[in-house]
Design an enzyme around this catalytic site. Structure first.
Site, short mmCIF file in Angstrom:
data_model
loop_
_atom_site.label_atom_id
_atom_site.label_comp_id
_atom_site.label_asym_id
_atom_site.label_seq_id
_atom_site.Cartn_x
_atom_site.Cartn_y
_atom_site.Cartn_z
N GLY A 11 -14.34 -3.60 2.60
CA GLY A 11 -13.63 -4.89 2.63
C GLY A 11 -14.14 -5.78 3.74
O GLY A 11 -13.36 -6.38 4.48
N SER A 13 -15.99 -8.56 3.44
CA SER A 13 -16.44 -9.89 3.01
C SER A 13 -15.74 -11.00 3.80
O SER A 13 -16.20 -12.14 3.80
CB SER A 13 -16.18 -10.08 1.51
OG SER A 13 -14.81 -9.94 1.23
N ARG A 14 -14.64 -10.67 4.45
CA ARG A 14 -13.88 -11.69 5.20
C ARG A 14 -12.85 -11.02 6.09
O ARG A 14 -12.75 -9.79 6.12
CB ARG A 14 -13.22 -12.69 4.24
CG ARG A 14 -12.36 -12.02 3.19
CD ARG A 14 -12.14 -12.95 1.99
NE ARG A 14 -11.69 -12.18 0.83
CZ ARG A 14 -10.42 -11.94 0.53
NH1 ARG A 14 -9.46 -12.42 1.29
NH2 ARG A 14 -10.09 -11.22 -0.52
N ASN A 61 -15.55 -1.41 -5.76
CA ASN A 61 -14.09 -1.48 -5.77
C ASN A 61 -13.60 -0.14 -5.22
O ASN A 61 -13.84 0.91 -5.83
CB ASN A 61 -13.59 -1.71 -7.20
CG ASN A 61 -12.09 -1.98 -7.21
OD1 ASN A 61 -11.34 -1.41 -6.42
ND2 ASN A 61 -11.67 -2.87 -8.09
N VAL A 62 -12.92 -0.19 -4.09
CA VAL A 62 -12.54 1.07 -3.42
C VAL A 62 -11.51 1.89 -4.20
O VAL A 62 -11.25 3.04 -3.85
CB VAL A 62 -12.04 0.84 -1.96
CG1 VAL A 62 -13.14 0.30 -1.09
CG2 VAL A 62 -10.79 -0.03 -1.94
N ASN A 88 -11.10 -0.29 5.81
CA ASN A 88 -10.40 -1.54 6.08
C ASN A 88 -9.85 -2.23 4.83
O ASN A 88 -8.83 -2.91 4.90
CB ASN A 88 -11.36 -2.50 6.80
CG ASN A 88 -10.85 -3.93 6.81
OD1 ASN A 88 -9.98 -4.29 7.60
ND2 ASN A 88 -11.35 -4.74 5.89
N TYR A 153 3.43 -1.72 0.25
CA TYR A 153 2.47 -1.87 1.35
C TYR A 153 2.85 -0.95 2.53
O TYR A 153 2.00 -0.25 3.09
CB TYR A 153 2.45 -3.34 1.78
CG TYR A 153 1.43 -3.68 2.83
CD1 TYR A 153 0.09 -3.82 2.49
CD2 TYR A 153 1.80 -3.90 4.16
CE1 TYR A 153 -0.86 -4.16 3.46
CE2 TYR A 153 0.87 -4.24 5.12
CZ TYR A 153 -0.46 -4.37 4.76
OH TYR A 153 -1.39 -4.70 5.73
N ALA A 155 4.65 1.75 2.44
CA ALA A 155 4.46 3.16 2.04
C ALA A 155 2.97 3.52 2.11
O ALA A 155 2.60 4.61 2.58
CB ALA A 155 4.98 3.38 0.62
N LYS A 157 0.64 2.23 4.04
CA LYS A 157 0.16 2.30 5.43
C LYS A 157 0.81 3.48 6.18
O LYS A 157 0.18 4.10 7.05
CB LYS A 157 0.43 0.97 6.16
CG LYS A 157 -0.32 -0.23 5.56
CD LYS A 157 -1.83 -0.04 5.60
CE LYS A 157 -2.56 -1.31 5.20
NZ LYS A 157 -4.02 -1.18 5.26
P1 NAP Z 1 -8.14 -10.13 3.67
O1 NAP Z 1 -8.53 -11.29 4.50
O2 NAP Z 1 -7.32 -10.36 2.45
O3 NAP Z 1 -9.46 -9.29 3.30
C1 NAP Z 1 -9.35 -8.12 2.54
C2 NAP Z 1 -10.71 -7.51 2.37
O4 NAP Z 1 -10.57 -6.32 1.58
C3 NAP Z 1 -11.66 -8.44 1.64
O5 NAP Z 1 -12.97 -8.24 2.12
C4 NAP Z 1 -11.55 -7.94 0.20
O6 NAP Z 1 -12.73 -8.17 -0.54
C5 NAP Z 1 -11.41 -6.43 0.44
N1 NAP Z 1 -10.84 -5.74 -0.70
C6 NAP Z 1 -9.61 -5.91 -1.24
N2 NAP Z 1 -9.45 -5.10 -2.29
C7 NAP Z 1 -10.60 -4.39 -2.40
C8 NAP Z 1 -11.05 -3.40 -3.29
N3 NAP Z 1 -10.29 -2.94 -4.28
N4 NAP Z 1 -12.31 -2.89 -3.12
C9 NAP Z 1 -13.10 -3.34 -2.13
N5 NAP Z 1 -12.73 -4.29 -1.25
C10 NAP Z 1 -11.49 -4.81 -1.40
O7 NAP Z 1 -7.27 -9.07 4.52
P2 NAP Z 1 -7.23 -8.79 6.10
O8 NAP Z 1 -6.06 -9.49 6.63
O9 NAP Z 1 -8.55 -8.96 6.70
O10 NAP Z 1 -6.85 -7.24 6.04
C11 NAP Z 1 -7.77 -6.20 6.29
C12 NAP Z 1 -7.02 -4.90 6.53
O11 NAP Z 1 -6.12 -5.08 7.62
C13 NAP Z 1 -6.17 -4.48 5.33
O12 NAP Z 1 -6.18 -3.09 5.21
C14 NAP Z 1 -4.78 -4.96 5.73
O13 NAP Z 1 -3.77 -4.22 5.10
C15 NAP Z 1 -4.82 -4.72 7.22
N6 NAP Z 1 -3.83 -5.50 7.98
C16 NAP Z 1 -3.89 -6.87 8.00
C17 NAP Z 1 -2.94 -7.55 8.74
C18 NAP Z 1 -2.92 -9.06 8.84
O14 NAP Z 1 -1.96 -9.58 9.43
N7 NAP Z 1 -3.90 -9.77 8.33
C19 NAP Z 1 -1.94 -6.85 9.44
C20 NAP Z 1 -1.92 -5.47 9.39
C21 NAP Z 1 -2.87 -4.81 8.66
P3 NAP Z 1 -12.83 -9.17 -1.79
O15 NAP Z 1 -13.61 -10.31 -1.28
O16 NAP Z 1 -13.54 -8.34 -2.77
O17 NAP Z 1 -11.45 -9.53 -2.22
#
Ligand code: NAP
Length: 245
Positions: A11, A13-14, A61-62, A88, A153, A155, A157
């Site tokens: 994950g 890409s962003r 796709n994970v 991630n 979500y 559950a 984590k």
């Molecule tokens: P995000 O901006 O939505 O990015 C999610 C990343 O995961 C993207 O690169 C997306 O790629 C990839 N992804 C999603 N589903 C996938 C799949 N089935 N296979 C492969 N790649 C997949 O999210 P983020 O905020 O950076 O979150 C990253 C991690 O941190 C997650 O595990 C999230 O639960 C955790 N987290 C985030 C926060 C927060 O406040 N942001 C807080 C706590 C925990 P695509 O381009 O393919 O969609």
């Protein structure tokens, strides 16, 4: 085999995943990254290459366990080594328990929890052979706090935290550490959907008074991957501006 260490970041890409990959690239790692869309994963790879990293960019796709296994095998074949796995990739599909659809429950469990099992299992063989390795799982503060509307979500984590501890027990004697980082609220696409009012009200619960940035999480991931973190395993490390202590 290159002298440079190699990290897989799912994950990437962003958001947080890209920030982690960027921090690792700046620290001299080569990288294998994945996401579900070719254009965005390739765009990330170009940015990481510009920082001097060799990058293997894959559309994976994970939720597909076989594809995850192949991703790990291809990484080891390409670079000849594998030092770090950062699990991630994650999604949300929020809804109150009363109305949550079974598909939304399952999609979040598959993406956030079962994927961590598949990827972690796949890296164990090469890491055990090397007698060293780092697995870093991205959890969430809500695994500890709970959150209305995020039953699935939370559950997923919570499962990641428990898996982190169990795997740390199993592989510690092989020189592999397994830890989780539990971010608080971090400014990414995932939190961008929230209304300004919701963000404001949330910020009042954060002693440091702001949402975190992806680089706040990346710094911890880079530390956990480093030699300096060799005696840390089985931990869930909170990076959240104090919103959970
Ligand atoms: P995000 O901006 O939505 O990015 C999610 C990343 O995961 C993207 O690169 C997306 O790629 C990839 N992804 C999603 N589903 C996938 C799949 N089935 N296979 C492969 N790649 C997949 O999210 P983020 O905020 O950076 O979150 C990253 C991690 O941190 C997650 O595990 C999230 O639960 C955790 N987290 C985030 C926060 C927060 O406040 N942001 C807080 C706590 C925990 P695509 O381009 O393919 O969609």
């Amino acid at each position: 085999m290159s002298d440079k260490k190699v990290a897989i970041v799912t994950g990437a890409s962003r958001g947080i995943g890209f920030a982690i990959a960027e921090a690792f690239a700046k620290a001299g790692y080569n990288l294998a990254i994945c996401a579900t869309r070719e254009a965005t994963v390739n765009a990330s790879a170009d940015k990481l290459k510009a920082l001097g990293a060799e990058v293997l960019a894959m559309v994976v796709n994970v939720t597909d366990g076989d594809a995850v296994k192949t991703m790990v095998q291809d990484t080891v074949k390409h670079f000849g080594r594998l030092d770090v796995l950062v699990n991630n990739a994650g999604i949300t599909k929020d809804g109150l328990a009363m109305r949550m659809k079974a598909d939304d429950w399952q999609a979040v469990i598959d993406t956030n929890l079962t994927s961590v099992f598949h990827a972690s299992q796949a890296v164990l063989r090469p890491m055990m052979k090397a007698k060293v390795g780092r697995i870093i799982n991205i959890s969430s503060v809500v695994a500890s706090l709970g959150n209305a509307g995020q039953l699935n979500y939370c559950a997923s984590k919570g499962g990641v935290d428990a898996m982190t501890r169990s795997m740390a027990h199993e592989v510690g004697s092989r020189g592999i550490t397994v830890n989780a980082i539990a971010p608080g609220f971090i400014a990414t696409d995932m939190t961008d959907d929230m209304t300004d009012d919701a963000k404001k009200s949330l910020t009042t619960r954060i002693p440091l008074g702001r949402l975190g940035a992806p680089k706040d999480i990346a710094a911890m991931a880079l530390f956990l991957a480093s030699d300096d973190a060799a005696y840390i395993t089985g931990q869930v490390i909170h990076v959240n501006g104090g919103m959970y202590m």
